[in-house]
Design a protein around this motif. Structure first.
Motif, PDB file in Angstrom:
ATOM      1  N   MET A   1       0.845  -1.200   0.000  1.00  0.00           N
ATOM      2  CA  MET A   1       0.000   0.000   0.000  1.00  0.00           C
ATOM      3  C   MET A   1       0.874   1.241   0.000  1.00  0.00           C
ATOM      4  N   LEU A   2       0.537   2.169  -0.895  1.00  0.00           N
ATOM      5  CA  LEU A   2       1.161   3.491  -0.921  1.00  0.00           C
ATOM      6  C   LEU A   2       0.118   4.476  -0.410  1.00  0.00           C
ATOM      7  N   THR A   3       0.467   5.202   0.664  1.00  0.00           N
ATOM      8  CA  THR A   3      -0.493   6.091   1.307  1.00  0.00           C
ATOM      9  C   THR A   3       0.081   7.490   1.408  1.00  0.00           C
ATOM     10  N   ILE A   4      -0.682   8.469   0.934  1.00  0.00           N
ATOM     11  CA  ILE A   4      -0.308   9.876   1.012  1.00  0.00           C
ATOM     12  C   ILE A   4      -1.320  10.542   1.929  1.00  0.00           C
ATOM     13  N   SER A   5      -0.847  11.079   3.051  1.00  0.00           N
ATOM     14  CA  SER A   5      -1.741  11.606   4.084  1.00  0.00           C
ATOM     15  C   SER A   5      -1.458  13.084   4.339  1.00  0.00           C
ATOM     16  N   GLY A   6      -2.437  13.930   4.050  1.00  0.00           N
ATOM     17  CA  GLY A   6      -2.342  15.340   4.357  1.00  0.00           C
ATOM     18  C   GLY A   6      -1.195  16.061   3.681  1.00  0.00           C
ATOM     19  N   ILE A   7      -0.771  15.575   2.522  1.00  0.00           N
ATOM     20  CA  ILE A   7       0.386  16.171   1.841  1.00  0.00           C
ATOM     21  C   ILE A   7       0.032  17.565   1.303  1.00  0.00           C
ATOM     22  N   ARG A   8       0.900  18.514   1.637  1.00  0.00           N
ATOM     23  CA  ARG A   8       0.789  19.857   1.082  1.00  0.00           C
ATOM     24  C   ARG A   8       2.173  20.300   0.627  1.00  0.00           C
ATOM     25  N   THR A   9       2.263  20.730  -0.627  1.00  0.00           N
ATOM     26  CA  THR A   9       3.526  21.163  -1.222  1.00  0.00           C
ATOM     27  C   THR A   9       3.311  22.505  -1.906  1.00  0.00           C
ATOM     28  N   VAL A  57       4.208  10.365   3.667  1.00  0.00           N
ATOM     29  CA  VAL A  57       4.119   9.346   2.620  1.00  0.00           C
ATOM     30  C   VAL A  57       4.537   8.020   3.247  1.00  0.00           C
ATOM     31  N   HIS A  58       3.659   7.027   3.179  1.00  0.00           N
ATOM     32  CA  HIS A  58       3.957   5.698   3.707  1.00  0.00           C
ATOM     33  C   HIS A  58       3.939   4.682   2.569  1.00  0.00           C
ATOM     34  N   LEU A  59       4.900   3.781   2.579  1.00  0.00           N
ATOM     35  CA  LEU A  59       4.957   2.693   1.606  1.00  0.00           C
ATOM     36  C   LEU A  59       5.062   1.384   2.363  1.00  0.00           C
TER      37      LEU A  59
END
Length: 346
Positions: A1-9, A57-59
């Motif tokens: 699982m690739l998880t993107i949580s609350g990413i702001r760039t 980012v979690h992998l």
């Protein structure tokens, strides 16, 4: 699982996110959006080429937000292939296994065969066509045996026949790979061909996510509708007879249908072929102004207020009465109409 949580760039005055995405192993998420939506920025952030202002980012359960790109086990394929110019095709594909001190020959040969480039194995990248270079780039990325794949519009610069052929090869390969994959594109056909799931991105904001088939039939807002092939008919007004757009009556719609902007699917329009078993959302007589012989579907421009465009199979054009200017029965099924409220139109 690739998880993107609350990413702001952020880059200058442009902000991406905050956004949430989750891509299970074996699924392909296609991020669809126009140029300038932030698609490449998203991939750069996931890959580790850009540091986010916030979020993680979690992998496979591991937080990789602060890891350098080379330690993330994420393969990235760019639009320009970015091959090593001093290495042959075979050595480009085998670069990652050799870097890990593994014997690359069987894996490399298998990938050369899979992508149809075995006959190019001893060639230099400069001698290859654009399609051949992209095949090598994809094979090189897979040879690294990544834990996730990121594809940054790798097919967009190719000629259409090459793009369509390589799209099919890529789809089959990703299904076999069984790792989380994110593919970004502005091409609707490519998105629907490759994606198990879609994420609609516009102006740095995630508009809608979900299974591709669901989003295509149930766009949440006007931005999503337009990107997925719905055509805007115009703003509606309501009276006791239902909804109206210009001189057209949109009925019988549910009385709870929202008041807003009406969209329709042009390929669902029936010309002289009304099916009584299918509830009609619109039924009108109209003149055919022009037939545009685009492929694979011909485009019919109809004289209505507001104007309607229909898409038809070329074989069905023979059933139309010649010439242009003849009246025809135009039916738009109820399921091919969506009304987007004012809050979702922008």
């Amino acid at each position: 699982m690739l998880t993107i949580s609350g990413i702001r760039t952020q880059a200058g005055g442009f902000q991406l996110g905050p956004l949430e995405l989750a891509v299970p192993a074996g699924r392909v998420l296609v991020v669809l959006g126009p140029s300038g939506a932030g698609k490449s920025m998203l991939l750069d952030t996931i890959a580790g080429f850009r540091t986010p202002q916030q979020g993680t980012v979690h992998l496979n359960g591991r937080d990789i937000t602060n890891l350098p790109a080379e330690q993330r086990r994420i393969a990235v394929v760019f639009q320009d292939a970015a091959l090593f110019p001093h290495l042959s095709v075979r050595d480009n594909v085998g670069f990652a296994p050799r870097l890990r001190r593994r014997h690359p020959a069987p894996l490399v040969q298998d990938l050369l065969d899979k992508f149809g480039i075995a006959h190019l194995a001893d060639r230099a990248p400069r001698s290859l066509s654009g399609g051949e270079r992209q095949r090598v780039a994809l094979a090189r990325a897979l040879a690294a045996q990544p834990a996730a794949m990121l594809l940054d519009e790798p097919l967009s610069a190719l000629d259409q026949p090459v793009r369509e052929e390589l799209r099919d090869v890529l789809r089959d390969t990703l299904r076999e790979l069984r790792v989380p994959t994110i593919h970004v594109t502005h091409d609707r056909d490519e998105a629907l061909r490759l994606g198990d799931d879609l994420a609609i991105l516009a102006a740095g904001t995630l508009r809608q996510t979900g299974p591709a088939a669901h989003l295509t039939q149930h766009p949440a807002d006007a931005v999503t509708a337009r990107l997925l092939g719905w055509i805007e008919l115009g703003p509606s007004r309501r009276d006791t007879q239902g909804l109206h757009v210009g001189d057209l009556s949109i009925s019988p719609l549910d009385q709870d249908s929202p008041h807003g902007t009406v969209f329709y699917r042009p390929e669902e329009i029936l010309i002289n072929a009304h099916d009584p078993s299918t509830p009609a959302g619109l039924h009108v007589r109209a003149q055919i102004l022009e037939i545009v012989p685009s492929r694979p579907l011909a485009r019919l421009l109809l004289r209505t207020n507001p104007p309607i465009t229909a898409l038809m199979l070329h074989r069905d054009l023979h059933h139309l009465p010649p010439p242009c200017g003849t009246d025809v029965e135009v039916t738009l099924p109820q399921h091919a109409i969506r009304v987007q409220t004012k809050s979702s139109v922008n």
